[in-house]
Design a protein around this motif. Sequence first.
Motif, PDB file in Angstrom:
ATOM      1  N   THR A  20      30.877  69.819  67.696  1.00 34.56           N
ATOM      2  CA  THR A  20      32.164  70.506  67.766  1.00 34.56           C
ATOM      3  C   THR A  20      32.632  70.904  66.369  1.00 34.56           C
ATOM      4  N   GLU A  21      32.441  70.008  65.418  1.00 33.05           N
ATOM      5  CA  GLU A  21      32.839  70.298  64.041  1.00 33.05           C
ATOM      6  C   GLU A  21      31.942  71.379  63.434  1.00 33.05           C
ATOM      7  N   VAL A  22      30.661  71.365  63.779  1.00 35.33           N
ATOM      8  CA  VAL A  22      29.750  72.409  63.309  1.00 35.33           C
ATOM      9  C   VAL A  22      30.207  73.774  63.815  1.00 35.33           C
ATOM     10  N   ASN A  23      30.603  73.830  65.092  1.00 38.71           N
ATOM     11  CA  ASN A  23      31.135  75.086  65.642  1.00 38.71           C
ATOM     12  C   ASN A  23      32.335  75.570  64.833  1.00 38.71           C
ATOM     13  N   LYS A  24      33.232  74.642  64.481  1.00 38.17           N
ATOM     14  CA  LYS A  24      34.423  74.997  63.710  1.00 38.17           C
ATOM     15  C   LYS A  24      34.050  75.515  62.325  1.00 38.17           C
ATOM     16  N   GLN A  25      33.087  74.863  61.692  1.00 42.59           N
ATOM     17  CA  GLN A  25      32.682  75.274  60.353  1.00 42.59           C
ATOM     18  C   GLN A  25      32.015  76.652  60.364  1.00 42.59           C
ATOM     19  N   LEU A  26      31.193  76.911  61.379  1.00 42.24           N
ATOM     20  CA  LEU A  26      30.558  78.231  61.500  1.00 42.24           C
ATOM     21  C   LEU A  26      31.609  79.312  61.725  1.00 42.24           C
ATOM     22  N   ASP A  27      32.598  79.010  62.557  1.00 43.16           N
ATOM     23  CA  ASP A  27      33.679  79.962  62.797  1.00 43.16           C
ATOM     24  C   ASP A  27      34.460  80.216  61.513  1.00 43.16           C
ATOM     25  N   LYS A  28      34.730  79.169  60.762  1.00 39.51           N
ATOM     26  CA  LYS A  28      35.477  79.301  59.509  1.00 39.51           C
ATOM     27  C   LYS A  28      34.700  80.141  58.498  1.00 39.51           C
ATOM     28  N   MET A  29      33.396  79.893  58.391  1.00 39.13           N
ATOM     29  CA  MET A  29      32.559  80.694  57.489  1.00 39.13           C
ATOM     30  C   MET A  29      32.580  82.160  57.904  1.00 39.13           C
ATOM     31  N   GLY A  30      32.430  82.391  59.205  1.00 40.92           N
ATOM     32  CA  GLY A  30      32.442  83.759  59.701  1.00 40.92           C
ATOM     33  C   GLY A  30      33.764  84.449  59.437  1.00 40.92           C
ATOM     34  N   TYR A  31      34.866  83.708  59.610  1.00 39.53           N
ATOM     35  CA  TYR A  31      36.194  84.268  59.354  1.00 39.53           C
ATOM     36  C   TYR A  31      36.292  84.762  57.915  1.00 39.53           C
ATOM     37  N   ASN A  32      35.842  83.938  56.980  1.00 35.94           N
ATOM     38  CA  ASN A  32      35.888  84.321  55.565  1.00 35.94           C
ATOM     39  C   ASN A  32      35.012  85.536  55.283  1.00 35.94           C
ATOM     40  N   ILE A  33      33.873  85.608  55.951  1.00 32.97           N
ATOM     41  CA  ILE A  33      32.996  86.774  55.788  1.00 32.97           C
ATOM     42  C   ILE A  33      33.674  88.015  56.347  1.00 32.97           C
ATOM     43  N   GLY A  34      34.276  87.891  57.529  1.00 30.05           N
ATOM     44  CA  GLY A  34      34.926  89.029  58.168  1.00 30.05           C
ATOM     45  C   GLY A  34      36.055  89.611  57.342  1.00 30.05           C
ATOM     46  N   THR A  35      36.840  88.742  56.688  1.00 32.13           N
ATOM     47  CA  THR A  35      37.954  89.229  55.884  1.00 32.13           C
ATOM     48  C   THR A  35      37.469  90.025  54.676  1.00 32.13           C
ATOM     49  N   ARG A  36      36.227  89.791  54.273  1.00 34.02           N
ATOM     50  CA  ARG A  36      35.671  90.524  53.130  1.00 34.02           C
ATOM     51  C   ARG A  36      34.900  91.774  53.562  1.00 34.02           C
ATOM     52  N   LEU A  37      34.243  91.708  54.712  1.00 38.16           N
ATOM     53  CA  LEU A  37      33.450  92.843  55.182  1.00 38.16           C
ATOM     54  C   LEU A  37      34.310  94.024  55.609  1.00 38.16           C
ATOM     55  N   ILE A  38      35.522  93.749  56.085  1.00 41.36           N
ATOM     56  CA  ILE A  38      36.327  94.811  56.690  1.00 41.36           C
ATOM     57  C   ILE A  38      36.655  95.926  55.701  1.00 41.36           C
ATOM     58  N   GLU A  39      36.881  95.583  54.443  1.00 45.17           N
ATOM     59  CA  GLU A  39      37.220  96.610  53.456  1.00 45.17           C
ATOM     60  C   GLU A  39      36.056  97.573  53.260  1.00 45.17           C
TER      61      GLU A  39
ATOM     62  N   CYS B 261      31.695  84.913  65.916  1.00 41.16           N
ATOM     63  CA  CYS B 261      33.069  84.878  66.421  1.00 41.16           C
ATOM     64  C   CYS B 261      34.056  84.871  65.264  1.00 41.16           C
ATOM     65  N   GLY B 262      33.736  84.103  64.230  1.00 47.37           N
ATOM     66  CA  GLY B 262      34.609  84.063  63.060  1.00 47.37           C
ATOM     67  C   GLY B 262      34.685  85.398  62.343  1.00 47.37           C
ATOM     68  N   VAL B 263      33.542  86.086  62.247  1.00 49.49           N
ATOM     69  CA  VAL B 263      33.525  87.400  61.598  1.00 49.49           C
ATOM     70  C   VAL B 263      34.456  88.364  62.329  1.00 49.49           C
ATOM     71  N   ILE B 264      34.389  88.370  63.647  1.00 50.53           N
ATOM     72  CA  ILE B 264      35.246  89.261  64.438  1.00 50.53           C
ATOM     73  C   ILE B 264      36.719  88.913  64.227  1.00 50.53           C
ATOM     74  N   ARG B 265      37.045  87.638  64.284  1.00 48.05           N
ATOM     75  CA  ARG B 265      38.435  87.212  64.089  1.00 48.05           C
ATOM     76  C   ARG B 265      38.952  87.621  62.719  1.00 48.05           C
ATOM     77  N   GLY B 266      38.166  87.325  61.692  1.00 45.39           N
ATOM     78  CA  GLY B 266      38.603  87.614  60.332  1.00 45.39           C
ATOM     79  C   GLY B 266      38.788  89.092  60.078  1.00 45.39           C
ATOM     80  N   ALA B 267      37.829  89.894  60.546  1.00 48.57           N
ATOM     81  CA  ALA B 267      37.903  91.336  60.318  1.00 48.57           C
ATOM     82  C   ALA B 267      39.108  91.948  61.021  1.00 48.57           C
ATOM     83  N   LEU B 268      39.340  91.567  62.283  1.00 46.04           N
ATOM     84  CA  LEU B 268      40.448  92.152  63.026  1.00 46.04           C
ATOM     85  C   LEU B 268      41.803  91.669  62.507  1.00 46.04           C
TER      86      LEU B 268
END
Length: 207
Positions: A44-63, A159-166
């Motif tokens: 469960t914690e691994v899922n959270k960490q992967l989502d968090k990593m993806g979120y950070n990636i998404g916030t940078r990719l969107i630009e 999932c994190g990438v999508i969340r972060g980008a949007l």
Amino acid sequence: MSKQYKGIGEDLWKSRPEKVNAELFALTYGALVVQLIQDYEDYTEVNKQLDKMGYNIGTRLIEDFLAKSGIGRCADFREVGEVVAKVGFKSFLNITPTVNHAVPPPPPSPGQRPASTGPMQASAGSSFSLIFDENPLAEFVELPEEALEGGLWFSNVLCGVIRGALEMVQMQVTAEFVSDVLRGDETTEIRVKMIKYLDEEVPPADD
């Protein structure tokens, strides 16, 4: 419009100079997941960490995405799904998941005030699903029984990438896997649901 987005995604992928070898990419990501499992020993914690990593990636990719695609604000959440699948995933991963749009929630009954106003706010509760025929992250992967029982979503970074980008374009959403062929399901599916439209922050007034 759908064909137009498909063409934009294909053009962006062809013009991207920094393509990464797909096999190397898959193996590198797999090693990352293995390291997280060893560090946290809790799926469960691994899922959270992967989502968090993806979120950070998404916030940078969107630009980079907005600058190179030239796509402006979407008219509704249905169009958001088309852009995410046909332009976003195609331009970065060279895959185009199928988009299934959920039936929008019914309008408020007469005399009932809507929960929010505005073109995108009115779409709160709308959702779409991304169905993946291929997943470059999951190449060469076979999950052990304990990972299946522990609830690991191997590609949860997406999932994190999508969340972060949007979120960077003022849309708060949930994004979560509902099925994965790695877990024995017939399909690999991410469901994205609109929560609310985020107002742009107003800068504080000078004293």
